[in-house]
Scaffold this active site. Sequence first.
Site, PDB file in Angstrom:
ATOM      1  N   SER A 149       0.851  -1.199   0.000  1.00 17.93           N
ATOM      2  CA  SER A 149       0.000   0.000   0.000  1.00 17.93           C
ATOM      3  C   SER A 149       0.878   1.237   0.000  1.00 17.93           C
ATOM      4  O   SER A 149       1.827   1.324   0.783  1.00 17.93           O
ATOM      5  CB  SER A 149      -0.881   0.020   1.258  1.00 17.93           C
ATOM      6  N   ILE A 150       0.533   2.207  -0.825  1.00 20.13           N
ATOM      7  CA  ILE A 150       1.327   3.443  -0.819  1.00 20.13           C
ATOM      8  C   ILE A 150       1.069   4.258   0.436  1.00 20.13           C
ATOM      9  O   ILE A 150       1.835   5.154   0.772  1.00 20.13           O
ATOM     10  CB  ILE A 150       1.055   4.328  -2.065  1.00 20.13           C
ATOM     11  N   ASP A 151      -0.015   3.944   1.153  1.00 18.94           N
ATOM     12  CA  ASP A 151      -0.401   4.778   2.302  1.00 18.94           C
ATOM     13  C   ASP A 151       0.516   4.600   3.508  1.00 18.94           C
ATOM     14  O   ASP A 151       0.548   5.469   4.382  1.00 18.94           O
ATOM     15  CB  ASP A 151      -1.836   4.460   2.726  1.00 18.94           C
ATOM     16  N   GLU A 249      -5.592  13.683   1.670  1.00 20.18           N
ATOM     17  CA  GLU A 249      -6.998  13.693   1.262  1.00 20.18           C
ATOM     18  C   GLU A 249      -7.939  13.405   2.432  1.00 20.18           C
ATOM     19  O   GLU A 249      -9.099  13.780   2.398  1.00 20.18           O
ATOM     20  CB  GLU A 249      -7.244  12.692   0.132  1.00 20.18           C
ATOM     21  N   VAL A 284      -1.429   9.517  -9.990  1.00 20.71           N
ATOM     22  CA  VAL A 284      -0.039   9.513 -10.458  1.00 20.71           C
ATOM     23  C   VAL A 284       0.867   8.971  -9.336  1.00 20.71           C
ATOM     24  O   VAL A 284       1.914   8.366  -9.594  1.00 20.71           O
ATOM     25  CB  VAL A 284       0.365  10.943 -10.915  1.00 20.71           C
ATOM     26  N   GLN A 285       0.403   9.145  -8.099  1.00 24.60           N
ATOM     27  CA  GLN A 285       1.194   8.677  -6.943  1.00 24.60           C
ATOM     28  C   GLN A 285       1.270   7.162  -6.851  1.00 24.60           C
ATOM     29  O   GLN A 285       2.114   6.605  -6.162  1.00 24.60           O
ATOM     30  CB  GLN A 285       0.567   9.210  -5.640  1.00 24.60           C
TER      31      GLN A 285
HETATM   32  O1  F6P Z   1      -5.078   2.847  -0.426  1.00 25.94           O
HETATM   33  C1  F6P Z   1      -4.315   3.441  -1.404  1.00 25.94           C
HETATM   34  C2  F6P Z   1      -5.026   4.602  -2.017  1.00 25.94           C
HETATM   35  O2  F6P Z   1      -4.246   5.098  -3.065  1.00 25.94           O
HETATM   36  C3  F6P Z   1      -5.418   5.721  -1.055  1.00 25.94           C
HETATM   37  O3  F6P Z   1      -4.372   6.599  -0.768  1.00 25.94           O
HETATM   38  C4  F6P Z   1      -6.545   6.380  -1.808  1.00 25.94           C
HETATM   39  O4  F6P Z   1      -7.382   7.060  -0.944  1.00 25.94           O
HETATM   40  C5  F6P Z   1      -7.230   5.214  -2.444  1.00 25.94           C
HETATM   41  O5  F6P Z   1      -6.268   4.200  -2.568  1.00 25.94           O
HETATM   42  C6  F6P Z   1      -7.856   5.489  -3.786  1.00 25.94           C
HETATM   43  O6  F6P Z   1      -8.518   4.334  -4.194  1.00 25.94           O
HETATM   44  P1  F6P Z   1      -9.107   4.099  -5.645  1.00 25.94           P
HETATM   45  O7  F6P Z   1      -7.969   3.966  -6.609  1.00 25.94           O
HETATM   46  O8  F6P Z   1      -9.884   2.837  -5.519  1.00 25.94           O
HETATM   47  O9  F6P Z   1      -9.950   5.290  -5.947  1.00 25.94           O
END
Ligand code: F6P
Length: 395
Positions: A149-151, A249, A284-285
């Site tokens: 996970s990038i988080d 976010e 993009v992240q």
């Molecule tokens: O869990 C990783 C993540 O990139 C979060 O940072 C982000 O809120 C979410 O996924 C976005 O999810 P999706 O690509 O399903 O809109």
Amino acid sequence: MRRIGVLTSGGDAPGMNAALRAVVRVALDRGMEVFGVYEGYEGLIHGGEMIRPLGWNDVGGILQAGGTILGTARSQAMRTPEGRHKVVRHALECGLEGLVVIGGDGSLSGAQVLYDEWPDHVRVLAENGMPEAQEWGERRFHIVGLPGSIDNDLFGTDMSIGADTALHTVIRNLDQLVSTASAHQRTFVVEVMGRNCGYLALMSAIATGSDWVLIPEEEMALRWHNQMVESLRRGRAMGRRHETVLFAEGARHTDGLPISSEELQRILASRLGVDVRVTVLGHVQRGGSPTAFDRVLATRLGAAAVERLAGADEGTAPAMMGLQANRPAATPLPEVVEKSRGVQQQLAKVSVEGGVQPAVGGMLQCHRPMHHRERLVIRARQPRQMMHVFHLVSL
Ligand code: F6P
């Protein structure tokens, strides 16, 4: 263990392919067969062609690729008992004895529920005459999770696979914004990913010398608007030509309502009288080739996951392999799931002086100094204090 499955689930993260490659190759080297499950848990729910054997060459040349060659999904069906019943049926049909799940907190929660319910589903399938279920008997199905996970919001690992790459992407983009911001004397409001975790926002704020940062973990002061505006105003008075204001976010007001880029833009423009532009970095992240750190992390954890499965016996509980003090280490999956949900509360409680709790990333170490960012900036202007400040805010 003779045959294992591997899947990637939830939001993709750079390094998932590297983890997959390590899982497949270490397992083959250990004499196991590996089946790739396509499109996350959806592949196990649908079965058939969505679960296929993977050989050595099938994972060649993917180490440096972003995304995941298996595909991924946020499976709604996996949240239902009916969906998980199908998962068990197809896993038994394919002869899987263990599973590696590469994903974030939602994916690992799903893995834990699957493990807990496994015996009940097998019993029902056996009663309905499925030979594989009857043969399976009382054995446990073995599951190992990998943090993808990038988080970087998972308990049990100092870093999750993909977070470092995403951080580099954010920093690269911010560096580019700063040059144009300075040229035009503008303020940039930048939204960074992270629904429940401000890791990316906070780390990139430190790494780029941003001027204000808002993250979900922060207990917002009632008059945070004023603090932010006053701090930025003083910066301009000292001769600064631009500002970057970062927000995750998931950043929220004290009443729980989300903070929006439009709101920040309005406040800054009206109260500072500056030209404010908004940039949402968005997906993009999540893209791009993994950094060396993520490639190595994913490879080490992928190998460790297979070693755990290879040595599993009836007493082996499901676990996530994470990085702790630079070593792969197992944390029981229920603990990962429960404490990952609690990271936010832990962050709110901890203080720098009170010590750092292990395995929730470097967040804790630098969260508090950022509350006092303004003081740090001022101190940083005094040369003799520079090293002290550097150590205080460095990870
Ligand atoms: O869990 C990783 C993540 O990139 C979060 O940072 C982000 O809120 C979410 O996924 C976005 O999810 P999706 O690509 O399903 O809109």
